[in-house]
Structure formats: C-alpha cells, structure tokens
Design a protein around this motif. Structure first.
Motif, PDB file in Angstrom:
ATOM      1  N   ASN A   1       2.528  11.629 -10.316  1.00  0.00           N
ATOM      2  CA  ASN A   1       1.526  12.697 -10.377  1.00  0.00           C
ATOM      3  C   ASN A   1       0.177  12.132 -10.856  1.00  0.00           C
ATOM      4  O   ASN A   1      -0.553  12.788 -11.585  1.00  0.00           O
ATOM      5  N   ASP A   2      -0.132  10.910 -10.410  1.00  0.00           N
ATOM      6  CA  ASP A   2      -1.382  10.250 -10.761  1.00  0.00           C
ATOM      7  C   ASP A   2      -2.346  10.384  -9.578  1.00  0.00           C
ATOM      8  O   ASP A   2      -2.502   9.468  -8.766  1.00  0.00           O
TER       9      ASP A   2
ATOM     10  N   LEU B   1       0.829  -1.205   0.000  1.00  0.00           N
ATOM     11  CA  LEU B   1       0.000   0.000   0.000  1.00  0.00           C
ATOM     12  C   LEU B   1       0.864   1.256   0.000  1.00  0.00           C
ATOM     13  O   LEU B   1       0.580   2.218  -0.712  1.00  0.00           O
ATOM     14  N   CYS B   2       1.925   1.223   0.796  1.00  0.00           N
ATOM     15  CA  CYS B   2       2.848   2.356   0.867  1.00  0.00           C
ATOM     16  C   CYS B   2       3.488   2.598  -0.502  1.00  0.00           C
ATOM     17  O   CYS B   2       3.543   3.731  -0.988  1.00  0.00           O
ATOM     18  N   GLU B   3       3.954   1.523  -1.130  1.00  0.00           N
ATOM     19  CA  GLU B   3       4.575   1.649  -2.444  1.00  0.00           C
ATOM     20  C   GLU B   3       3.570   2.135  -3.484  1.00  0.00           C
ATOM     21  O   GLU B   3       3.903   2.945  -4.351  1.00  0.00           O
ATOM     22  N   LYS B   4       2.331   1.687  -3.381  1.00  0.00           N
ATOM     23  CA  LYS B   4       1.276   2.125  -4.300  1.00  0.00           C
ATOM     24  C   LYS B   4       1.034   3.628  -4.151  1.00  0.00           C
ATOM     25  O   LYS B   4       0.917   4.355  -5.145  1.00  0.00           O
ATOM     26  N   PHE B   5       0.965   4.104  -2.903  1.00  0.00           N
ATOM     27  CA  PHE B   5       0.782   5.531  -2.639  1.00  0.00           C
ATOM     28  C   PHE B   5       1.956   6.329  -3.221  1.00  0.00           C
ATOM     29  O   PHE B   5       1.761   7.312  -3.929  1.00  0.00           O
ATOM     30  N   GLU B   6       3.170   5.891  -2.917  1.00  0.00           N
ATOM     31  CA  GLU B   6       4.361   6.598  -3.401  1.00  0.00           C
ATOM     32  C   GLU B   6       4.428   6.602  -4.927  1.00  0.00           C
ATOM     33  O   GLU B   6       4.732   7.629  -5.533  1.00  0.00           O
TER      34      GLU B   6
ATOM     35  N   PHE C   1      -3.122  16.624  -2.487  1.00  0.00           N
ATOM     36  CA  PHE C   1      -1.837  16.082  -2.942  1.00  0.00           C
ATOM     37  C   PHE C   1      -1.430  16.642  -4.299  1.00  0.00           C
ATOM     38  O   PHE C   1      -0.243  16.809  -4.573  1.00  0.00           O
ATOM     39  N   GLY C   2      -2.412  16.983  -5.129  1.00  0.00           N
ATOM     40  CA  GLY C   2      -2.097  17.656  -6.391  1.00  0.00           C
ATOM     41  C   GLY C   2      -1.465  19.012  -6.152  1.00  0.00           C
ATOM     42  O   GLY C   2      -0.514  19.407  -6.842  1.00  0.00           O
TER      43      GLY C   2
ATOM     44  N   SER D   1       3.331  22.438  -6.175  1.00  0.00           N
ATOM     45  CA  SER D   1       4.144  23.458  -5.506  1.00  0.00           C
ATOM     46  C   SER D   1       5.625  23.098  -5.458  1.00  0.00           C
ATOM     47  O   SER D   1       6.433  23.864  -4.944  1.00  0.00           O
ATOM     48  N   GLY D   2       5.985  21.918  -5.989  1.00  0.00           N
ATOM     49  CA  GLY D   2       7.403  21.582  -6.094  1.00  0.00           C
ATOM     50  C   GLY D   2       7.851  20.331  -5.379  1.00  0.00           C
ATOM     51  O   GLY D   2       9.023  19.974  -5.427  1.00  0.00           O
ATOM     52  N   ALA D   3       6.941  19.630  -4.728  1.00  0.00           N
ATOM     53  CA  ALA D   3       7.293  18.383  -4.044  1.00  0.00           C
ATOM     54  C   ALA D   3       7.084  17.237  -5.026  1.00  0.00           C
ATOM     55  O   ALA D   3       5.983  16.718  -5.161  1.00  0.00           O
ATOM     56  N   ASN D   4       8.145  16.846  -5.720  1.00  0.00           N
ATOM     57  CA  ASN D   4       8.022  15.876  -6.810  1.00  0.00           C
ATOM     58  C   ASN D   4       7.917  14.435  -6.353  1.00  0.00           C
ATOM     59  O   ASN D   4       7.334  13.610  -7.058  1.00  0.00           O
ATOM     60  N   THR D   5       8.505  14.090  -5.210  1.00  0.00           N
ATOM     61  CA  THR D   5       8.459  12.710  -4.744  1.00  0.00           C
ATOM     62  C   THR D   5       8.053  12.650  -3.275  1.00  0.00           C
ATOM     63  O   THR D   5       8.300  13.589  -2.512  1.00  0.00           O
ATOM     64  N   ALA D   6       7.436  11.532  -2.917  1.00  0.00           N
ATOM     65  CA  ALA D   6       7.006  11.299  -1.533  1.00  0.00           C
ATOM     66  C   ALA D   6       7.615  10.001  -1.040  1.00  0.00           C
ATOM     67  O   ALA D   6       7.751   9.036  -1.783  1.00  0.00           O
TER      68      ALA D   6
END
Length: 131
Positions: free
Chosen positions: A24-25, A13-18, A57-58, A63-68
């Motif tokens: 950007n989906d 689930l964590c990997e799916k979220f990330e 999250f969009g 605003s510049g946060a490309n990865t989580a």
C-alpha cells in the motif's frame, strides 16, 4: 532495441510494482510513472499525472484488493526509448480470493536511463453482474 532493454529489466519492474502495491505504498508505485503519464482505467475517464496513478491504485487497494499480480504476455519496441507491454493482472482480497482480474497494455518510456510507465490502460474481465 528498447524492447530487449525493457524485457531484461521487466521482471524487476514488475516485482517493484507488485511490492509497492501490496505494501500500500502508493508513493513508490506512482514514482514508477512519468510525471505526465496517462491512465485509462475501467469505467473512468482518462486521467493524467502521478497523482492520478496514486489515486487510482489507492482506491483499488482501499476497496478490498490487497494484492496485485502482473502476468506478462508480450513486449515490443516502439523506437529507441519506448516500448509496450501487454498482459493480464489479478487483484486478490486478503483471504486470497479474486477481487478482480483483467488485462492491460502499458507504454514505457526510458528517461535518463530508467524505465517509467507513460501510458497504462487496464480493463476488468469481471462483468458488473459478477461483482
């Protein structure tokens, strides 16, 4: 027990979220939430629904946060079909530097055999004077 079930599925689930966030989906990301989800992001009023998850999250992505990156610290049960998680997050810019970091609490609900985020609370550790 719900906590053990969520824990065994959490990495996926964590990997799916990330993956969804990093691509950007926001449609895929918001589908991880219940239709009646509640979001409580830093500095904003309580928001409800999948459209709110997509918007929040969009906006972070725009605003510049490309990865989580999510870092789990604890999972616990809340009955048969609910569980909580507590952890930390890091959002990075395209160049790999930190955009934001903080902590979160998520409440997950199991619906028809699948886990969905029901409540998502997250707060930055970065003070406004640091940004």
């Amino acid at each position: 027990m719900a906590a053990n079930d969520l824990k065994s599925n959490y990495q996926g689930l964590c990997e799916k979220f990330e993956r969804a966030y990093n691509a950007n989906d926001m449609d895929a990301l918001s589908a991880m939430y219940t239709e009646d989800c509640v979001l409580m992001p830093t500095g904003q009023p309580t928001l409800k629904g999948r459209d709110a998850a997509k918007a929040v999250f969009g906006a972070i992505q725009s605003s510049g946060a490309n990865t989580a990156k999510l870092i789990l610290e604890e999972i616990g049960g809340l009955g048969d079909n609910m569980a909580f998680e507590r952890g930390c997050y890091v959002f990075n810019k395209a160049d790999g530097t930190c955009f934001d970091k903080g902590k979160y609490v998520g409440i997950w609900k199991k619906i028809d055999g699948q886990w969905f985020l029901y409540t998502d609370i997250f707060n930055t550790d970065v003070s406004s004077s640091q940004s």
